[in-house]
Design a protein around this motif. Sequence first.
Motif, PDB file in Angstrom:
ATOM      1  N   HIS A  17       9.038  -8.618  19.383  1.00 54.41           N
ATOM      2  CA  HIS A  17       8.388 -10.058  19.959  1.00 54.41           C
ATOM      3  C   HIS A  17       8.282 -10.804  20.960  1.00 54.41           C
ATOM      4  CE1 HIS A  17       7.381 -11.310  15.269  1.00 54.41           C
ATOM      5  NE2 HIS A  17       6.468  -9.874  15.516  1.00 54.41           N
ATOM      6  N   ALA A  18       9.415 -10.496  21.278  1.00 55.55           N
ATOM      7  CA  ALA A  18      10.228 -11.075  23.158  1.00 55.55           C
ATOM      8  C   ALA A  18       8.881 -10.395  23.914  1.00 55.55           C
ATOM      9  CB  ALA A  18      11.721 -11.020  23.540  1.00 55.55           C
ATOM     10  N   ALA A  19       9.200  -9.201  23.735  1.00 53.47           N
ATOM     11  CA  ALA A  19       8.837  -8.494  25.210  1.00 53.47           C
ATOM     12  C   ALA A  19       7.599  -8.101  24.787  1.00 53.47           C
ATOM     13  CB  ALA A  19       9.279  -6.968  24.200  1.00 53.47           C
ATOM     14  N   LEU A  20       6.416  -7.887  23.421  1.00 58.63           N
ATOM     15  CA  LEU A  20       4.920  -8.344  23.326  1.00 58.63           C
ATOM     16  C   LEU A  20       4.620  -9.310  24.286  1.00 58.63           C
ATOM     17  CD1 LEU A  20       2.964  -7.752  22.620  1.00 58.63           C
ATOM     18  CD2 LEU A  20       3.221  -7.822  20.170  1.00 58.63           C
ATOM     19  N   THR A  21       4.918 -10.833  23.605  1.00 55.46           N
ATOM     20  CA  THR A  21       5.178 -12.027  24.613  1.00 55.46           C
ATOM     21  C   THR A  21       5.642 -11.938  26.213  1.00 55.46           C
ATOM     22  OG1 THR A  21       5.661 -13.356  22.362  1.00 55.46           O
ATOM     23  CG2 THR A  21       5.136 -14.591  24.272  1.00 55.46           C
ATOM     24  N   LEU A  22       5.837 -11.813  26.978  1.00 50.85           N
ATOM     25  CA  LEU A  22       6.744 -11.286  27.765  1.00 50.85           C
ATOM     26  C   LEU A  22       5.429 -10.412  28.189  1.00 50.85           C
ATOM     27  CD1 LEU A  22       9.731 -10.715  28.404  1.00 50.85           C
ATOM     28  CD2 LEU A  22       8.591 -12.871  29.014  1.00 50.85           C
ATOM     29  N   GLY A  23       4.633  -9.272  27.670  1.00 51.63           N
ATOM     30  CA  GLY A  23       3.699  -8.294  28.137  1.00 51.63           C
ATOM     31  C   GLY A  23       2.333  -9.218  28.261  1.00 51.63           C
ATOM     32  N   VAL A  24       1.819 -10.025  27.529  1.00 51.12           N
ATOM     33  CA  VAL A  24       1.033 -10.322  27.411  1.00 51.12           C
ATOM     34  C   VAL A  24       1.223 -11.546  28.378  1.00 51.12           C
ATOM     35  CG1 VAL A  24      -0.652 -11.914  25.968  1.00 51.12           C
ATOM     36  CG2 VAL A  24       0.680 -10.332  24.547  1.00 51.12           C
ATOM     37  N   VAL A  25       2.126 -12.347  28.609  1.00 52.00           N
ATOM     38  CA  VAL A  25       1.517 -13.213  30.100  1.00 52.00           C
ATOM     39  C   VAL A  25       1.970 -12.727  30.663  1.00 52.00           C
ATOM     40  CG1 VAL A  25       3.663 -14.958  30.783  1.00 52.00           C
ATOM     41  CG2 VAL A  25       3.253 -15.072  28.492  1.00 52.00           C
ATOM     42  N   ALA A  26       2.652 -10.805  31.142  1.00 50.49           N
ATOM     43  CA  ALA A  26       2.211 -10.649  32.673  1.00 50.49           C
ATOM     44  C   ALA A  26       0.939 -10.361  32.539  1.00 50.49           C
ATOM     45  CB  ALA A  26       3.189  -9.072  32.088  1.00 50.49           C
ATOM     46  N   ALA A  27       0.284  -9.605  31.582  1.00 51.55           N
ATOM     47  CA  ALA A  27      -1.303  -8.927  31.520  1.00 51.55           C
ATOM     48  C   ALA A  27      -2.286 -10.427  32.195  1.00 51.55           C
ATOM     49  CB  ALA A  27      -1.528  -9.000  30.393  1.00 51.55           C
ATOM     50  N   ILE A  28      -1.888 -10.994  31.060  1.00 58.14           N
ATOM     51  CA  ILE A  28      -3.086 -12.684  31.888  1.00 58.14           C
ATOM     52  C   ILE A  28      -3.006 -13.117  33.492  1.00 58.14           C
ATOM     53  CG2 ILE A  28      -3.402 -15.290  30.938  1.00 58.14           C
ATOM     54  CD1 ILE A  28      -2.579 -14.787  28.463  1.00 58.14           C
ATOM     55  N   PHE A  29      -1.506 -13.167  33.578  1.00 55.77           N
ATOM     56  CA  PHE A  29      -1.536 -13.281  34.801  1.00 55.77           C
ATOM     57  C   PHE A  29      -1.625 -12.573  35.784  1.00 55.77           C
ATOM     58  CE2 PHE A  29       1.188 -13.481  39.191  1.00 55.77           C
ATOM     59  CZ  PHE A  29       1.155 -14.679  39.554  1.00 55.77           C
ATOM     60  N   LEU A  30      -1.560 -10.391  35.630  1.00 55.83           N
ATOM     61  CA  LEU A  30      -2.873  -9.963  36.368  1.00 55.83           C
ATOM     62  C   LEU A  30      -3.832  -9.932  36.490  1.00 55.83           C
ATOM     63  CD1 LEU A  30      -2.151  -7.522  38.451  1.00 55.83           C
ATOM     64  CD2 LEU A  30      -2.486  -6.000  36.326  1.00 55.83           C
ATOM     65  N   ALA A  31      -4.506 -10.584  35.206  1.00 56.73           N
ATOM     66  CA  ALA A  31      -5.855 -10.338  35.287  1.00 56.73           C
ATOM     67  C   ALA A  31      -6.337 -11.118  35.730  1.00 56.73           C
ATOM     68  CB  ALA A  31      -6.551 -10.544  33.473  1.00 56.73           C
ATOM     69  N   LEU A  32      -5.678 -12.830  35.475  1.00 50.28           N
ATOM     70  CA  LEU A  32      -6.005 -13.985  36.610  1.00 50.28           C
ATOM     71  C   LEU A  32      -6.442 -13.850  37.801  1.00 50.28           C
ATOM     72  CD1 LEU A  32      -4.215 -17.283  34.864  1.00 50.28           C
ATOM     73  CD2 LEU A  32      -6.705 -16.149  34.434  1.00 50.28           C
ATOM     74  N   VAL A  33      -5.173 -12.994  38.401  1.00 53.66           N
ATOM     75  CA  VAL A  33      -4.951 -12.474  39.884  1.00 53.66           C
ATOM     76  C   VAL A  33      -6.362 -11.865  40.516  1.00 53.66           C
ATOM     77  CG1 VAL A  33      -3.307 -11.864  41.751  1.00 53.66           C
ATOM     78  CG2 VAL A  33      -1.670 -13.220  40.473  1.00 53.66           C
ATOM     79  N   ARG A  34      -6.808 -11.024  39.806  1.00 53.90           N
ATOM     80  CA  ARG A  34      -7.912  -9.773  40.113  1.00 53.90           C
ATOM     81  C   ARG A  34      -9.027 -11.264  39.933  1.00 53.90           C
ATOM     82  NH1 ARG A  34      -5.225  -3.805  39.022  1.00 53.90           N
ATOM     83  NH2 ARG A  34      -3.574  -3.588  40.463  1.00 53.90           N
ATOM     84  N   ASN A  35      -8.968 -12.286  38.670  1.00 61.55           N
ATOM     85  CA  ASN A  35      -9.847 -13.111  38.718  1.00 61.55           C
ATOM     86  C   ASN A  35     -11.070 -11.634  37.782  1.00 61.55           C
ATOM     87  OD1 ASN A  35     -11.893 -14.694  38.269  1.00 61.55           O
ATOM     88  ND2 ASN A  35     -12.890 -14.571  39.873  1.00 61.55           N
ATOM     89  N   ALA A  36     -10.094 -10.932  36.454  1.00 60.05           N
ATOM     90  CA  ALA A  36     -10.930 -10.377  35.950  1.00 60.05           C
ATOM     91  C   ALA A  36     -11.895 -10.657  34.669  1.00 60.05           C
ATOM     92  CB  ALA A  36      -9.752  -9.205  35.039  1.00 60.05           C
ATOM     93  N   ALA A  37     -11.499 -11.634  34.531  1.00 57.70           N
ATOM     94  CA  ALA A  37     -11.918 -12.521  33.399  1.00 57.70           C
ATOM     95  C   ALA A  37     -11.693 -14.106  33.587  1.00 57.70           C
ATOM     96  CB  ALA A  37     -12.238 -12.447  31.995  1.00 57.70           C
ATOM     97  N   ALA A  38     -13.030 -14.671  32.756  1.00 55.90           N
ATOM     98  CA  ALA A  38     -13.329 -15.838  32.453  1.00 55.90           C
ATOM     99  C   ALA A  38     -11.765 -16.997  31.793  1.00 55.90           C
ATOM    100  CB  ALA A  38     -14.152 -16.887  32.158  1.00 55.90           C
ATOM    101  N   PRO A  39     -10.940 -17.635  32.738  1.00 53.54           N
ATOM    102  CA  PRO A  39      -9.837 -17.947  32.475  1.00 53.54           C
ATOM    103  C   PRO A  39      -9.973 -18.494  30.929  1.00 53.54           C
ATOM    104  CG  PRO A  39      -9.575 -19.241  34.097  1.00 53.54           C
ATOM    105  CD  PRO A  39     -11.501 -18.264  33.765  1.00 53.54           C
ATOM    106  N   ASP A  40     -10.662 -18.571  30.003  1.00 50.17           N
ATOM    107  CA  ASP A  40     -10.675 -19.439  28.737  1.00 50.17           C
ATOM    108  C   ASP A  40     -10.335 -17.760  28.149  1.00 50.17           C
ATOM    109  OD1 ASP A  40     -12.960 -19.200  30.033  1.00 50.17           O
ATOM    110  OD2 ASP A  40     -14.294 -20.174  28.651  1.00 50.17           O
TER     111      ASP A  40
END
Length: 311
Positions: free
Chosen positions: A8-31
């Motif tokens: 669970h902890a590793a998966l959660t960190l992975g999801v957070v990292a993926a969101i951060f990367l997507a936000l930086v690249r403006n891959a999709a709307a934040p919501d």
Amino acid sequence: MHVPESWHAALTLGVVAAIFLALVRNAAAPDFLFLGAAVVLVLTGVITAEQAFAGFANPGVLTVAFLFVVAAGLRETGLLDALGRTVLGSTKTERGLVARLAALVLPMSAFLNNTPVVAMFVPVLISWSRKNRVAPSKVLMPLSFLTILGGTCTLIGTSTNLVVNGMIVSAGMPGLGLFDIAAVGVPYAVIGTAYLLTVGQKLLPDRKEMLEQLGETSRDFLVEMLVLPHCRLIGQTVEQAGLRHLPGLFLIEIDRGGEEIGPVDPFEVLQAGDRLTFTGIVSSIVELERIGGLAPAGDPSYEVAPRAQRR
């Protein structure tokens, strides 16, 4: 598909990292990104559905949503425009504007969430910067900082305070009082405002808007705007509606049921169904669509001309 609890902890960190990367690249709307992350964590069993959507019932989140409605009402009724013209209109310097803005925004953001306060004042400040030929960055950044400073003075000043207080109450502990953080917040706001009026003025960037840069290299355009039945400008004169001295924009003709009125008298009273023909630069024409109840009369993809020129 549930995953072992040890993952669970590793998966959660992975999801957070993926969101951060997507936000930086403006891959999709934040919501979309955050909602998708919540769904992933629910499907994998890291959190329950109740935990994922409990935030929508948080009093702090609901308060923030309500304040956005208040901000929209103030903008659509024209109260915000009148306030901006009255309080900010007479000043011509950046420092003078920031000083007046501080006197107005600090107390407002202490009792209204800072996000809708910024949303309310952005169009007013952009209009002022265009009229006085000042880079929007010189006034918009101080607006953001001032709302943050004012928001730290009370419990309801920022969404962070409200959400944290909701979590405290949910945990069974006594909630914060309205002015519990004022002893630290008020001195902090005073010092921050003084910094913005002195050192901060020299550090602000001088950036032009993209539309302003386009307007400097393009010719004037003509556009027709239709006065809709619910427009707040109905019954006002051209002067009272603020259409007489728009920066970079000029009202050249009114078409009222086939009758052409031009040149337009400043005391001409606007009526529902009027077609207003303006000429001006691109950046100023875009401002017209922000007036509630004014809509493009035709296809905005091509230029229009006054009837006097079309004959």
